[in-house]
Design an enzyme around this catalytic site. Structure first.
Site, short mmCIF file in Angstrom:
data_model
loop_
_atom_site.label_atom_id
_atom_site.label_comp_id
_atom_site.label_asym_id
_atom_site.label_seq_id
_atom_site.Cartn_x
_atom_site.Cartn_y
_atom_site.Cartn_z
N LYS A 74 36.01 -67.78 0.09
CA LYS A 74 36.12 -66.70 1.08
C LYS A 74 36.13 -65.33 0.41
CE LYS A 74 39.92 -66.46 3.88
NZ LYS A 74 40.50 -65.09 3.87
N GLY B 232 41.99 -59.72 6.85
CA GLY B 232 42.66 -58.71 6.03
C GLY B 232 41.75 -58.22 4.91
N ASP C 22 47.81 -68.21 -1.42
CA ASP C 22 47.32 -68.78 -0.16
C ASP C 22 47.58 -70.28 -0.06
OD1 ASP C 22 46.45 -66.28 0.60
OD2 ASP C 22 44.37 -66.61 -0.04
N ARG D 11 54.48 -66.64 6.94
CA ARG D 11 54.36 -68.05 6.52
C ARG D 11 55.68 -68.65 6.07
NH1 ARG D 11 48.28 -67.52 3.79
NH2 ARG D 11 47.19 -67.66 5.79
C1 S3P Z 1 42.42 -61.88 -0.97
C2 S3P Z 1 43.59 -61.51 -1.55
C3 S3P Z 1 44.89 -62.08 -1.17
C4 S3P Z 1 44.74 -63.37 -0.38
C5 S3P Z 1 43.70 -63.24 0.69
C6 S3P Z 1 42.35 -62.91 0.08
C7 S3P Z 1 41.17 -61.24 -1.40
O1 S3P Z 1 45.57 -61.15 -0.35
O2 S3P Z 1 45.97 -63.74 0.18
O3 S3P Z 1 43.59 -64.45 1.42
O4 S3P Z 1 40.07 -61.73 -1.08
O5 S3P Z 1 41.25 -60.22 -2.09
P1 S3P Z 1 46.51 -59.99 -0.97
O6 S3P Z 1 45.64 -59.04 -1.68
O7 S3P Z 1 47.19 -59.38 0.22
O8 S3P Z 1 47.47 -60.70 -1.89
#
Ligand code: S3P
Length: 425
Positions: free
Chosen positions: A19, A91, A312, A343
């Site tokens: 992802k 996010g 994650d 979570r």
């Molecule tokens: C991600 C960073 C992580 C992770 C998210 C994907 C990314 O988040 O939990 O699922 O692709 O940069 P955080 O940067 O908030 O730790």
């Protein structure tokens, strides 16, 4: 979704593309010169949100479900969207894209679903504002909707209080548009896919310990990207193979970047039979096949520097802990409270419903495992990782488990239930 106990999960599974890497391929492909061709792109709702946003900014992105072709328009080729940029549940789209938007010459609004509208954005507003960008939380609560007015920005050095790849990446992507050097130091190194991909397309980026340093370049070059299988999706099959008696599963082609491989280390530390074969490198990312078989797990302490490498995976690790003899303590993971759901609270609610001895703490949880959990009604809270974790738990629990809101797996793994149930045929 109703799920009951299964015996002996056997076979081979190929999980969808990573992802994080899929998101980055859309963003960097859009601002590179030329056509970026992406193979094994994750067709999950989150990554489709990234595609939709960049299409709204005038980028032609062909998606035939297998190969994604991004017709990049260069660093200065994005156009002002005529509508709100909708980041859905993502996010990563929200935070990384905000970094790019900070350096444009237009204004736009970024918003997402109810979960996105409650996730903290101060963590990117502060550094991007220090760079000179104008970012306003329209409700004044440091969450989306965000109004971003692109400005002439300048490079900064930022000491990030959190180890977050989303924060680091937002700053580095803004740095592409800044005058001078941009650098970010984080407490513990978070996933480094942005750095690796930027390097691959001609960016001037170096890393020194937990500091990433970027200097602006005239242009980024399109590249062919082959996305490895997502270790965060593979984690559900690792756990299933370890906790369901009689299982042996091979998970093909999984990204094992050291900034993401904490799940493998935890499986080993808990006494799991897990091994890697066919280790090789694809587009600068290490990849392997992972083979797991049923094991008698024991509880462990999970804390400190390993946390960002498995952030994650903590929901599925908590499920493994429920099946492991003895106590598992998870610490230093307060970030869990600000993911797609809280979570810590949601794992506590649902594991408790299954009769598991779990105590939430400020920065993690304590689980006393070893007693077979009982099927229960599980609330996913529309968090994909919660739904998948409990689908796995259900396979080795007594009675029936019902997952409410089970469709949310579409966010990161649309074919998850099929792939899981195919192993028990
Ligand atoms: C991600 C960073 C992580 C992770 C998210 C994907 C990314 O988040 O939990 O699922 O692709 O940069 P955080 O940067 O908030 O730790």
């Amino acid at each position: 979704m109703k799920i009951t106990r299964k015996n002996g999960l056997k076979g081979t599974v190929s999980v969808p593309g990573d992802k994080s890497i899929s998101h980055r391929s859309i963003m960097l492909g859009s601002i590179a010169d030329g056509i970026t061709e992406v193979h094994h792109f994750l067709q999950g709702a989150d990554c489709l949100s990234s595609i939709a946003c960049f299409r709204q900014m005038g980028i032609n992105i062909e998606n035939n479900g297998d190969i994604v072709r991004i017709h990049g328009k260069g660093l200065h080729g994005l156009k002002q969207p005529s509508d709100i940029l909708d980041t859905g549940n993502s996010g990563t789209t929200t935070r990384l894209m905000s970094g790019i938007l900070a350096g444009q010459n237009f204004e736009c609004i970024v918003n997402g679903d109810a979960s996105i509208q409650s996730r903290p954005m101060r963590r990117i507003i502060t550094p991007l504002s220090l760079m000179g960008a104008s970012i306003e939380s329209l409700k004044g609560n440091d969450c989306a909707p965000l109004k971003i007015t692109g400005k002439k920005i300048k490079g900064i050095h930022y000491d990030s209080p959190v180890s977050s790849a989303q924060v680091k990446s937002a700053i580095l992507l803004a740095g592409l548009y800044a005058e001078g050097e941009t650098s970010v130091t984080e407490p513990v190194l978070s996933r480094n896919h942005t750095e690796l991909m930027l390097k691959g397309c001609g960016g001037d980026i170096t890393s020194n310990g937990t500091t990433a340093i970027l200097r602006p370049v005239e242009r980024l070059e399109a590249q062919k990207i082959v996305v490895p299988g997502d270790i965060s999706s593979a984690a559900y099959f690792m756990a299933a193979g370890l906790i369901v008696p009689g299982s042996e599963i091979c998970i093909k082609n999984v990204g094992i970047n050291p900034t993401r491989d904490g799940m493998i280390r935890v499986c080993q530390a808990m006494g799991g039979n897990i091994r890697m074969e066919n280790i090789h490198e694809v587009c600068g990312e290490p990849v392997a096949d992972i083979i797991v078989s049923h094991s008698n797990l024991h509880g462990i302490m999970i804390e400190g520097d390993i946390i960002p490498t498995l952030i994650d995976e903590l929901p599925i690790i908590a499920v493994m802990a429920a099946f492991a003899d003895g106590q598992t303590v998870i610490r230093d993971a307060a970030e869990l409270k600000v993911k797609e759901s809280d979570r810590i609270a949601v794992m506590t609610e649902n594991l408790s419903a299954m009769g598991v001895d779990i105590t939430p703490t400020d920065d993690g949880m304590i689980i006393n495992g070893g007693k077979t959990p009982c099927g229960a009604q599980i609330q996913s809270h529309l968090d994909h990782r919660i739904a998948m974790s409990f689908a796995v738990a259900a396979l080795a629990s007594d009675g029936e488990t019902e997952i409410i809101g089970s469709d949310c797996v579409n966010i990161s793994y649309p074919t998850f239930y099929n792939d899981l149930f195919n192993l028990s045929k």
